[in-house]
Motif scaffolding. Structure first.
Motif, short mmCIF file in Angstrom:
data_model
loop_
_atom_site.label_atom_id
_atom_site.label_comp_id
_atom_site.label_asym_id
_atom_site.label_seq_id
_atom_site.Cartn_x
_atom_site.Cartn_y
_atom_site.Cartn_z
N LEU A 132 -5.66 -4.71 22.00
CA LEU A 132 -6.55 -3.75 21.37
C LEU A 132 -5.79 -2.51 20.91
N ILE A 133 -6.23 -1.95 19.81
CA ILE A 133 -5.67 -0.71 19.28
C ILE A 133 -6.59 0.42 19.71
N SER A 134 -6.02 1.45 20.32
CA SER A 134 -6.82 2.58 20.78
C SER A 134 -6.59 3.85 19.97
N ALA A 135 -5.48 3.88 19.21
CA ALA A 135 -5.18 5.10 18.43
C ALA A 135 -4.40 4.71 17.18
N ILE A 136 -4.61 5.50 16.14
CA ILE A 136 -3.95 5.29 14.84
C ILE A 136 -3.48 6.63 14.34
N ASN A 137 -2.26 6.65 13.80
CA ASN A 137 -1.81 7.85 13.09
C ASN A 137 -1.48 7.46 11.66
N THR A 138 -1.74 8.38 10.74
CA THR A 138 -1.42 8.14 9.34
C THR A 138 -0.63 9.32 8.79
N ILE A 139 0.22 8.99 7.83
CA ILE A 139 0.99 10.00 7.12
C ILE A 139 0.87 9.67 5.65
N GLU A 140 0.30 10.58 4.87
CA GLU A 140 0.20 10.40 3.42
C GLU A 140 1.36 11.15 2.78
N ILE A 141 2.07 10.48 1.88
CA ILE A 141 3.24 11.07 1.25
C ILE A 141 3.10 10.95 -0.26
N ASP A 142 3.20 12.07 -0.96
CA ASP A 142 3.23 12.09 -2.42
C ASP A 142 4.63 12.47 -2.85
N ALA A 143 5.27 11.58 -3.62
CA ALA A 143 6.62 11.86 -4.10
C ALA A 143 6.58 12.96 -5.15
N ALA A 144 7.62 13.77 -5.15
CA ALA A 144 7.76 14.79 -6.18
C ALA A 144 8.17 14.09 -7.49
N ILE A 190 0.74 5.61 2.05
CA ILE A 190 0.12 5.90 3.34
C ILE A 190 0.87 5.08 4.38
N VAL A 191 1.42 5.75 5.38
CA VAL A 191 2.10 5.12 6.50
C VAL A 191 1.13 5.17 7.67
N SER A 192 0.89 4.01 8.28
CA SER A 192 -0.04 3.93 9.41
C SER A 192 0.66 3.39 10.64
N GLY A 193 0.45 4.05 11.77
CA GLY A 193 0.99 3.59 13.05
C GLY A 193 -0.16 3.20 13.96
N TYR A 194 0.03 2.12 14.71
CA TYR A 194 -1.03 1.59 15.57
C TYR A 194 -0.54 1.59 17.02
N TRP A 195 -1.43 2.04 17.92
CA TRP A 195 -1.04 2.29 19.31
C TRP A 195 -2.03 1.68 20.28
N LYS A 196 -1.52 1.19 21.42
CA LYS A 196 -2.37 0.68 22.49
C LYS A 196 -3.12 1.80 23.18
#
Length: 100
Positions: free
Chosen positions: A2-14, A54-60
């Motif tokens: 199961l995934i209990s937490a998610i982090n995202t990082i949105e990046i716009d290139a110059a 969008i970079v997404s990380g998934y955590w237990k």
């Protein structure tokens, strides 16, 4: 698992720096995958904005995700911003379940 937490990082290139962002992102992700307790990382195109990802990380657990926020490789995202490679970076985190 199961995934209990998610982090995202949105990046716009110059403008004119898309190639550099495309080289830097996989390096950061490979390091994070091999040195943190994340379940997985994903990088997707942000279909709402050109030259954006969008970079997404998934955590237990939320605690594992929060521990990850101290990882020195995360400075690589800020370096993209301070070097002018990225024009915008947005960090988010979500807790979707309770810690085990």
């Amino acid at each position: 698992m199961l995934i209990s937490a998610i982090n995202t990082i949105e990046i716009d290139a110059a403008p004119g720096r898309v190639g550099e962002v495309c080289q830097k992102l996989p390096q950061i992700i490979r390091t994070l995958l091999s040195t943190t307790r994340c379940v997985g990382y994903a990088v997707t195109d942000n279909r709402m904005t050109n030259n954006s990802w969008i970079v997404s990380g998934y955590w237990k657990s939320e605690s594992q995700m929060r521990e990850h926020f101290e990882h020195p490789e995360l400075a690589g995202f800020m370096e993209m911003l301070t070097s002018g490679m990225a024009k915008r970076i947005n960090f988010n985190s979500f807790v979707v379940g309770l810690d085990e």
